[in-house]
Design an enzyme around this catalytic site. Structure first.
Site, mmCIF file in Angstrom:
data_model
loop_
_atom_site.group_PDB
_atom_site.id
_atom_site.type_symbol
_atom_site.label_atom_id
_atom_site.label_comp_id
_atom_site.label_asym_id
_atom_site.label_seq_id
_atom_site.Cartn_x
_atom_site.Cartn_y
_atom_site.Cartn_z
ATOM 1 N N THR A 37 -16.226 -39.878 -15.975
ATOM 2 C CA THR A 37 -16.858 -40.934 -15.185
ATOM 3 C C THR A 37 -18.080 -41.456 -15.918
ATOM 4 O O THR A 37 -18.609 -40.824 -16.823
ATOM 5 C CB THR A 37 -17.300 -40.428 -13.798
ATOM 6 N N SER B 230 -20.339 -43.788 -8.840
ATOM 7 C CA SER B 230 -19.495 -43.289 -9.914
ATOM 8 C C SER B 230 -18.438 -44.304 -10.300
ATOM 9 O O SER B 230 -17.933 -45.051 -9.466
ATOM 10 C CB SER B 230 -18.819 -41.985 -9.471
ATOM 11 N N TYR C 274 -26.780 -43.861 -7.093
ATOM 12 C CA TYR C 274 -25.682 -43.443 -7.973
ATOM 13 C C TYR C 274 -24.361 -43.962 -7.414
ATOM 14 O O TYR C 274 -24.076 -43.802 -6.230
ATOM 15 C CB TYR C 274 -25.651 -41.909 -8.036
ATOM 16 N N HIS D 165 -14.333 -29.742 -7.555
ATOM 17 C CA HIS D 165 -14.560 -30.903 -8.409
ATOM 18 C C HIS D 165 -14.638 -30.612 -9.908
ATOM 19 O O HIS D 165 -14.595 -31.538 -10.723
ATOM 20 C CB HIS D 165 -15.846 -31.608 -7.984
#
Length: 724
Positions: free
Chosen positions: A565, A554, A552, A438
């Site tokens: 993001t 994104s 959360y 990532h």
């Protein structure tokens, strides 16, 4: 997920090819992760995060410039658009020769230079949004203390840091204010990448069942992936563009005109016909890239001169060329022959599989890698690092969706190289997935690649199940990499295996498919499907654990140059009120009252989404200010020492949505030990949810509560009494 003169595409340019006026990086390149443009003069990488949900908004008008209605993108994979309304299609002149997926007449990076810059929010707006997100998580006393911290920050050190951030941003107009800090966040993290950062997306099966043979599908997907690489590097990949009015913008006439507009103005030309180009600055990291473990901070390395594929099978490493010396794709029959040769290797799994080292703590792995290099393994490691990508051929079939999730998210650790930009994984039954690292980028580039590979490999497969491999000497063309391991290294691999096995045993994954309705039904009720899904998660956690927690979601900011993001904070005073009404006192509210509360949740969630997609959230701004303070040696401001700040960033509910017609299922592990990792998709007629947890939480029970929440929501919409 970086020209003032008019540039036209030259079809006769041979690799290495240039895009627009820039050049592709040749040779082994080490591009600083925090700025893809920090390169020798004259060189340009052609680099871009999860697909796209689209909204239209009107950002503030910069003085003296065109008012720009910007495309807003939720950081989630999208399904190919169809039917009436806005369409997300790309600029293409049609299919080309089989060396490429397409031949766009508009160069791939044509819009990159003129993309709008990611705005830095006003500090007072960030503080207001931060406090609104804190409200449902704190009691009155805690909230008053946090208000005081915010007031002091806004009028003191926060104001100074904000001014410095704005000044720094003005001096770095080639990028965004969050790009460097965000790379830094990923690359300095010392936790293992697997389970802590890397997600997976699994492909749907090939519609033609006979093509799901492991060798056939591996060959077709590999060739489609190389076609994608060739198309990207030739500048022939269609730019990522969202069309609000495709009748005007997605036309041959528009394409022929826009390619002659200087790239410094091309975004505005597209805007005039309601077309919105997206950032593609991360794409170059898809191939020939890996994350190298280093002490303190890892390094992203890309070597575009390499022509070989890395194949993992039973923990053994094999390499063979998929591009010839002229940069052309090796024949399909030859590529088919080499994986067949690998599959025929009857060697048992090594006693000490090297791949376990990529599951280690990054500092531990960095030290071990240095020892591997000094022990005579430098050339073999270079082959691993520089490979076009990693193809993982597993030796077992997939039994069920839960087994699929475990296999593609982590497996047993022997047959993955978790540091590669992505692993393309195929089981013996042809089940396929992409597992990706990532740090280099977010999901937009991966999903574009994912969708294109599925489309090309299923609609224009390079081989058929009846195709015969080439009569070639694969024993000479395929090289098995051997690593020299001393006793200390073997002991380290054993220790890494023990740690990995222990953590994997604690991970639970489960899923549900809610069949009562989906996107079509909810939109008919004028409710946001995503807002309803997020409300269901809030209701479920409240039912299971009796409280509202940090959540959360994104949101991509790919509408801006080098955007990454932003965070949507789905837990709000509206979802808390609505959840409590459904869970704690449903008999006190009529169906109409519950629907009214749901409508308020939907409206507010839409507002949060628009703000985040415009770069007007609070999370990235506060993160950048904290990063700047640390970089300048300034003591951490009190705002960041407030327990409420730590709590809101301890994301117990971490959520991500997947809704592409090519995606079977996707998932990731929780981001905190006492959290849930929630992958979900609201389809036209059903809702899917794939949830992971560690022993601190019960994923199966949570999903039962999610299902109950969705049943209650649909009952209320239909005017039925809520069952207790």
């Amino acid at each position: 997920m970086k020209m003032l003169n008019i540039t036209t595409y030259q079809e006769n340019i041979q690799p290495p090819l240039r895009l627009l006026r820039g050049k592709w990086l040749g040779g082994r390149t080490r591009v600083p992760a925090d700025s893809v443009t920090r390169l020798p003069r004259g060189w340009r990488p052609h680099p871009s995060p999860r697909g796209l949900r689209i909204l239209r908004v009107l950002p503030p008008q910069p003085p003296g410039t065109l008012v720009a209605r910007l495309l807003l993108l939720r950081a989630r994979p999208r399904r190919p658009a169809g039917g009436p309304g806005p369409v997300c299609r790309r600029l293409s002149a049609g299919s080309g020769p089989r060396e490429s997926l397409q031949r766009s007449i508009v160069p791939t990076m044509h819009f990159q230079d003129s993309l709008p810059r990611l705005p830095i929010p006003k500090l007072e707006d960030t503080i207001k949004r931060y406090l609104r997100a804190q409200k449902p998580l704190l009691d009155d006393g805690q909230f008053r203390k946090t208000e005081q911290f915010c007031k002091s920050f806004e009028n003191g050190i926060g104001k100074e840091l904000h001014e410095q951030l704005v000044a720094q941003d003005k001096q770095n107009k080639h990028t965004s204010y969050i790009s460097g800090p965000w790379f830094g966040m990923y690359l300095t993290a010392r936790d293992p990448v697997v389970l802590n950062f890397n997600p997976f997306m699994a492909f749907n099966p090939d519609p033609k069942s006979e093509y799901n043979d492991q060798l056939t599908r591996a060959t077709n997907m590999t060739i489609s992936a190389i076609r994608f690489l060739k198309t990207l590097r030739a500048g022939l990949l269609e730019p990522e563009v969202f069309h609000l009015n495709p009748a005007k913008s997605d036309t041959d006439t528009f394409k022929r005109l826009i390619r002659f507009v200087p790239s410094s103005l091309s975004w505005y030309g597209a805007y005039l016909v309601n077309a919105y180009p997206l950032d593609m600055s991360q794409y170059f990291r898809l191939f020939n890239s890996t994350r190298l473990p280093r002490p303190v901070r890892d390094e992203l390395v890309t070597d575009e001169s390499a022509r070989h594929l890395l194949v993992l099978r039973k923990g053994h490493f094999y390499v063979f060329d998929v591009l010839d010396q002229d940069g052309n794709i090796v024949s399909a029959s030859e590529i088919q022959a080499h994986p067949k040769y690998v599959l025929s290797d009857s060697s048992a799994t090594p006693d000490f599989p090297l791949a376990y080292l990529t599951t280690e703590n990054r500092d531990v792995w960095a030290e071990l890698r240095e020892r591997l290099v000094s022990g005579g393994n430098e050339e073999a490691l270079r082959k691993v690092d520089s490979a076009v990508f990693c193809l993982c051929l597993d030796d077992f079939p997939i039994k069920a969706l839960v087994h699929l999730s475990h296999t593609m998210l982590h497996s047993d650790g022997t047959n993955r190289w978790f540091d590669k930009s992505f692993n393309l994984i195929l089981a013996t039954d042809g089940t396929a997935a992409v597992h990706f690292e990532h740090a280099w980028g977010d999901g937009v580039a991966v999903l574009r690649f994912f969708n294109e590979v599925f489309k090309d490999s299923t609609q224009a497969p390079a081989i058929t199940p009846q195709s015969q491999p080439a009569h070639t000497d694969s024993s000479a063309a395929v090289r098995r990499l051997n690593f020299k391991l001393d006793d200390a290294m073997k002991a380290s691999i054993g220790a890494a295996k023990d740690k990995f096995d222990a953590i994997v045993k604690t991970l639970t994954i489960d899923f549900i498919q809610f069949q009562r309705g989906g996107k079509e039904f909810l939109k008919n009720q004028k409710l946001s499907p995503d807002a309803v899904a997020q409300l269901a998660f809030q209701m479920a956690f409240l039912r299971q654990y009796g409280r509202t927690v940090a959540t959360y979601e994104s949101c991509s900011t790919a509408a801006f140059k080098h955007g990454r993001t932003e965070t949507i904070r789905p837990a709000s005073i509206f979802t808390k009120k609505c959840s409590e009404a459904f869970v704690r006192e449903p008999s006190r509210h009529s169906a109409g009252e519950l629907c009214q509360m749901m409508a308020e949740c939907s409206t507010y969630h839409g507002q949060l989404t628009k703000e985040a997609a415009m770069g007007q959230g609070f999370d990235r701004h506060l993160f950048a200010l904290r990063y700047l303070a640390a970089a300048k040696g300034i003591a951490l401001p009190e705002l960041y020492l407030d327990p409420a700040y730590r709590q809101i960033n301890h994301n117990i509910l971490s959520t991500s949505t997947l809704s592409s017609s090519t995606v079977n299922i996707g998932g990731f592990a929780p981001v905190v030990p006492d959290g849930f990792g929630i992958g979900y998709a609201v389809h036209d007629k059903w809702i899917g949810c794939n949830v992971s947890s560690y022993p601190g939480r019960n994923a199966r029970e949570f999903l039962q509560c999610v299902e109950k929440a969705l049943e209650d929501i649909f009952d209320a919409i239909e005017g039925k009494r809520i069952k207790t």
